[in-house]
Motif scaffolding. Sequence first.
Motif, PDB file in Angstrom:
ATOM      1  N   TYR A 137      21.499  18.147  27.360  1.00 53.30           N
ATOM      2  CA  TYR A 137      20.310  17.480  26.824  1.00 53.30           C
ATOM      3  C   TYR A 137      19.758  16.468  27.822  1.00 53.30           C
ATOM      4  O   TYR A 137      18.570  16.455  28.133  1.00 53.30           O
ATOM      5  CB  TYR A 137      20.644  16.769  25.518  1.00 53.30           C
ATOM      6  CG  TYR A 137      20.662  17.667  24.309  1.00 53.30           C
ATOM      7  CD1 TYR A 137      19.495  17.992  23.648  1.00 53.30           C
ATOM      8  CD2 TYR A 137      21.861  18.184  23.825  1.00 53.30           C
ATOM      9  CE1 TYR A 137      19.510  18.813  22.535  1.00 53.30           C
ATOM     10  CE2 TYR A 137      21.888  19.017  22.714  1.00 53.30           C
ATOM     11  CZ  TYR A 137      20.711  19.325  22.071  1.00 53.30           C
ATOM     12  OH  TYR A 137      20.723  20.143  20.979  1.00 53.30           O
ATOM     13  N   VAL A 138      20.633  15.607  28.324  1.00 48.86           N
ATOM     14  CA  VAL A 138      20.177  14.532  29.213  1.00 48.86           C
ATOM     15  C   VAL A 138      19.814  15.074  30.586  1.00 48.86           C
ATOM     16  O   VAL A 138      18.755  14.764  31.133  1.00 48.86           O
ATOM     17  CB  VAL A 138      21.267  13.449  29.329  1.00 48.86           C
ATOM     18  CG1 VAL A 138      20.853  12.385  30.349  1.00 48.86           C
ATOM     19  CG2 VAL A 138      21.519  12.798  27.978  1.00 48.86           C
ATOM     20  N   GLY A 139      20.688  15.894  31.167  1.00 52.15           N
ATOM     21  CA  GLY A 139      20.450  16.372  32.515  1.00 52.15           C
ATOM     22  C   GLY A 139      19.215  17.237  32.648  1.00 52.15           C
ATOM     23  O   GLY A 139      18.388  17.029  33.545  1.00 52.15           O
ATOM     24  N   LEU A 140      19.072  18.212  31.763  1.00 52.36           N
ATOM     25  CA  LEU A 140      17.930  19.114  31.867  1.00 52.36           C
ATOM     26  C   LEU A 140      16.626  18.375  31.577  1.00 52.36           C
ATOM     27  O   LEU A 140      15.609  18.600  32.244  1.00 52.36           O
ATOM     28  CB  LEU A 140      18.101  20.295  30.912  1.00 52.36           C
ATOM     29  CG  LEU A 140      17.076  21.426  31.062  1.00 52.36           C
ATOM     30  CD1 LEU A 140      17.073  21.980  32.486  1.00 52.36           C
ATOM     31  CD2 LEU A 140      17.356  22.538  30.067  1.00 52.36           C
ATOM     32  N   THR A 141      16.658  17.486  30.584  1.00 48.26           N
ATOM     33  CA  THR A 141      15.460  16.702  30.290  1.00 48.26           C
ATOM     34  C   THR A 141      15.100  15.808  31.466  1.00 48.26           C
ATOM     35  O   THR A 141      13.929  15.710  31.862  1.00 48.26           O
ATOM     36  CB  THR A 141      15.680  15.839  29.027  1.00 48.26           C
ATOM     37  OG1 THR A 141      15.959  16.693  27.920  1.00 48.26           O
ATOM     38  CG2 THR A 141      14.445  15.009  28.716  1.00 48.26           C
ATOM     39  N   THR A 142      16.105  15.154  32.043  1.00 47.71           N
ATOM     40  CA  THR A 142      15.870  14.282  33.197  1.00 47.71           C
ATOM     41  C   THR A 142      15.286  15.074  34.362  1.00 47.71           C
ATOM     42  O   THR A 142      14.293  14.668  34.972  1.00 47.71           O
ATOM     43  CB  THR A 142      17.183  13.598  33.620  1.00 47.71           C
ATOM     44  OG1 THR A 142      17.642  12.761  32.558  1.00 47.71           O
ATOM     45  CG2 THR A 142      16.981  12.760  34.878  1.00 47.71           C
ATOM     46  N   GLY A 143      15.893  16.213  34.678  1.00 44.29           N
ATOM     47  CA  GLY A 143      15.414  17.009  35.801  1.00 44.29           C
ATOM     48  C   GLY A 143      14.009  17.534  35.601  1.00 44.29           C
ATOM     49  O   GLY A 143      13.149  17.430  36.484  1.00 44.29           O
ATOM     50  N   ALA A 144      13.751  18.102  34.420  1.00 38.98           N
ATOM     51  CA  ALA A 144      12.435  18.681  34.151  1.00 38.98           C
ATOM     52  C   ALA A 144      11.350  17.605  34.112  1.00 38.98           C
ATOM     53  O   ALA A 144      10.236  17.814  34.626  1.00 38.98           O
ATOM     54  CB  ALA A 144      12.464  19.443  32.829  1.00 38.98           C
ATOM     55  N   CYS A 145      11.665  16.462  33.526  1.00 46.31           N
ATOM     56  CA  CYS A 145      10.663  15.392  33.432  1.00 46.31           C
ATOM     57  C   CYS A 145      10.388  14.762  34.789  1.00 46.31           C
ATOM     58  O   CYS A 145       9.231  14.455  35.118  1.00 46.31           O
ATOM     59  CB  CYS A 145      11.108  14.332  32.432  1.00 46.31           C
ATOM     60  SG  CYS A 145      11.011  14.862  30.705  1.00 46.31           S
ATOM     61  N   LEU A 146      11.426  14.545  35.600  1.00 45.61           N
ATOM     62  CA  LEU A 146      11.201  13.997  36.938  1.00 45.61           C
ATOM     63  C   LEU A 146      10.387  14.967  37.793  1.00 45.61           C
ATOM     64  O   LEU A 146       9.535  14.551  38.577  1.00 45.61           O
ATOM     65  CB  LEU A 146      12.539  13.682  37.609  1.00 45.61           C
ATOM     66  CG  LEU A 146      13.278  12.454  37.077  1.00 45.61           C
ATOM     67  CD1 LEU A 146      14.667  12.354  37.699  1.00 45.61           C
ATOM     68  CD2 LEU A 146      12.488  11.172  37.357  1.00 45.61           C
ATOM     69  N   ALA A 147      10.629  16.262  37.616  1.00 46.62           N
ATOM     70  CA  ALA A 147       9.826  17.252  38.327  1.00 46.62           C
ATOM     71  C   ALA A 147       8.379  17.197  37.869  1.00 46.62           C
ATOM     72  O   ALA A 147       7.441  17.322  38.678  1.00 46.62           O
ATOM     73  CB  ALA A 147      10.401  18.652  38.118  1.00 46.62           C
ATOM     74  N   SER A 148       8.170  16.958  36.579  1.00 48.79           N
ATOM     75  CA  SER A 148       6.802  16.873  36.065  1.00 48.79           C
ATOM     76  C   SER A 148       6.077  15.643  36.590  1.00 48.79           C
ATOM     77  O   SER A 148       4.845  15.602  36.622  1.00 48.79           O
ATOM     78  CB  SER A 148       6.815  16.845  34.523  1.00 48.79           C
ATOM     79  OG  SER A 148       7.203  15.581  34.033  1.00 48.79           O
ATOM     80  N   LEU A 149       6.859  14.635  37.021  1.00 48.25           N
ATOM     81  CA  LEU A 149       6.262  13.434  37.613  1.00 48.25           C
ATOM     82  C   LEU A 149       5.987  13.609  39.102  1.00 48.25           C
ATOM     83  O   LEU A 149       5.489  12.682  39.756  1.00 48.25           O
ATOM     84  CB  LEU A 149       7.187  12.228  37.395  1.00 48.25           C
ATOM     85  CG  LEU A 149       7.387  11.799  35.930  1.00 48.25           C
ATOM     86  CD1 LEU A 149       8.382  10.639  35.859  1.00 48.25           C
ATOM     87  CD2 LEU A 149       6.066  11.408  35.291  1.00 48.25           C
ATOM     88  N   GLY A 150       6.310  14.791  39.633  1.00 48.65           N
ATOM     89  CA  GLY A 150       5.973  15.103  41.012  1.00 48.65           C
ATOM     90  C   GLY A 150       7.123  15.106  41.985  1.00 48.65           C
ATOM     91  O   GLY A 150       6.938  15.391  43.169  1.00 48.65           O
ATOM     92  N   HIS A 151       8.324  14.810  41.527  1.00 44.79           N
ATOM     93  CA  HIS A 151       9.473  14.764  42.426  1.00 44.79           C
ATOM     94  C   HIS A 151      10.046  16.163  42.660  1.00 44.79           C
ATOM     95  O   HIS A 151       9.815  17.087  41.880  1.00 44.79           O
ATOM     96  CB  HIS A 151      10.550  13.846  41.857  1.00 44.79           C
ATOM     97  CG  HIS A 151      10.088  12.436  41.642  1.00 44.79           C
ATOM     98  ND1 HIS A 151       9.717  11.618  42.675  1.00 44.79           N
ATOM     99  CD2 HIS A 151       9.927  11.703  40.503  1.00 44.79           C
ATOM    100  CE1 HIS A 151       9.351  10.436  42.191  1.00 44.79           C
ATOM    101  NE2 HIS A 151       9.457  10.466  40.887  1.00 44.79           N
ATOM    102  N   ASP A 152      10.783  16.290  43.748  1.00 46.02           N
ATOM    103  CA  ASP A 152      11.433  17.554  44.113  1.00 46.02           C
ATOM    104  C   ASP A 152      12.858  17.500  43.558  1.00 46.02           C
ATOM    105  O   ASP A 152      13.684  16.727  44.045  1.00 46.02           O
ATOM    106  CB  ASP A 152      11.450  17.711  45.632  1.00 46.02           C
ATOM    107  CG  ASP A 152      12.031  19.034  46.081  1.00 46.02           C
ATOM    108  OD1 ASP A 152      12.312  19.885  45.213  1.00 46.02           O
ATOM    109  OD2 ASP A 152      12.228  19.219  47.296  1.00 46.02           O
ATOM    110  N   VAL A 153      13.156  18.322  42.561  1.00 47.19           N
ATOM    111  CA  VAL A 153      14.403  18.192  41.806  1.00 47.19           C
ATOM    112  C   VAL A 153      15.227  19.471  41.872  1.00 47.19           C
ATOM    113  O   VAL A 153      14.700  20.572  41.677  1.00 47.19           O
ATOM    114  CB  VAL A 153      14.123  17.856  40.320  1.00 47.19           C
ATOM    115  CG1 VAL A 153      15.429  17.683  39.563  1.00 47.19           C
ATOM    116  CG2 VAL A 153      13.256  16.603  40.206  1.00 47.19           C
ATOM    117  N   VAL A 154      16.533  19.304  42.124  1.00 49.43           N
ATOM    118  CA  VAL A 154      17.468  20.406  42.009  1.00 49.43           C
ATOM    119  C   VAL A 154      18.508  20.014  40.970  1.00 49.43           C
ATOM    120  O   VAL A 154      19.069  18.923  41.018  1.00 49.43           O
ATOM    121  CB  VAL A 154      18.145  20.741  43.369  1.00 49.43           C
ATOM    122  CG1 VAL A 154      18.809  19.525  43.982  1.00 49.43           C
ATOM    123  CG2 VAL A 154      19.144  21.882  43.208  1.00 49.43           C
TER     124      VAL A 154
END
Length: 435
Positions: free
Chosen positions: A13-30
């Motif tokens: 819940y936390v990891g996937l939400t964090t990754g997807a939301c940070l990517a939506s803010l424009g960051h490059d996320v793996v």
Amino acid sequence: MFVRRIAVIGTGYVGLTTGACLASLGHDVVCADVDADKIKRLTAGEVDILEPGLAELVAGGIAAGRLTFVLGAAAAVERQPEVMFLCVPTPMGVGGVADLSIVESVIEETRDLLPSGCVVVNKSTVPVGTAERTEELLVRDDVAVVSNPEFLREGSAVYDFLNPDRIVVGGSKQDAAERVAALYSRLGAPTVLTDAPSAELVKYAANCFLAMKLSYVNAVAELCDRLGADITDVTEGMGYDKRIGQAFLQPGPGWGGSCLPKDTSAMLQLADAADFEFRLIRATIDTNTRQRLRMVEKIRLAVTGKKGGSLSHVKIGLLGLTFKAGTDDLRDSPALAVAALLRQAGATLTGYDPALKPGVTHPDLNSITIAEDPYQAAQDAEALIVLTEWPEFRSLDWPRLAGEVRKPIVVDTRNLLDPAVARRAGFEWIGVGKH
């Protein structure tokens, strides 16, 4: 806007939400996980978690090339991240202490691979002192550690991430804390920059306060039952006071989920370690245990007409099994806790939940027959019990349900239904703190 390279370890819940939301803010996320099948599904845009808006964010991040998934933390660190978020499970261990074995394992796996200048972020809920412990395990003066607790509610995690009440970041290196806080700059939320122990304690303190609020309102509801008052009117009158607010003032069968039970237990452990007897938290937990027992007493009286009546071989239909509406999470579900007590009393249980399909497997569901629909759950039942606040239960065909049950009794532990609707359908409606 600046773009950071970010690694997120863990895709729950936390990891996937964090990754997807940070990517939506424009960051490059793996994002990394140890489950190969899960990584394969996520790479294809398949999200198993029931969380509104999450699947769309994941698909958008993949399409934009800002969100990728890899197997194992080491593979994520090979991308040379500037920030690495630890979003791995920290379950309740022996004696209520948070189990940090997975956090420690990830640090051991990645410490020699992290690029110089990287910031390691504890996003998972961890005990006070974990940031210091992480620094000791890293043995890297060129890698900073900060605490950045999450405040996400299951069922609204994406909304909570993108519309935060506050951002809390704590660490011994001010510049590292500021860099992590800057990741959220587009959100415009108030930011609390502090030391790591304070940031770690914020999450526990907040969740324990919410648990206390829930236990308090459940105790007031019991008082309403005894005095003939109406808990809905009482909490409405309380909620208009800005010092109190209207959130977390709904009575129910007790609180549960993946956070409050383990965080209250962890807070007790922290207090004990500091030689402080935190009686408020202990009473909060005890009141929650009592609330579940009280729901069984209410059901027993409704079905048998006696406080000590037998529930042996009595068929009961359960409406709602997840710990809250809007999620398929069964962890520490108060609905299942009440169901377990009913089963211990000898009742035969059939349950329906919109998020669960017949055939679903879970240890806590072994004694419950999962129905395809609420009408099947009602067949020949001596009573229906509303245990989870799914809104769709309000619009069920209650006259049809009345025709399915043996006794038209509904015990509404969430005060979800309109009593008038239930009564017009022929049901005896029994609420919590209401008459």
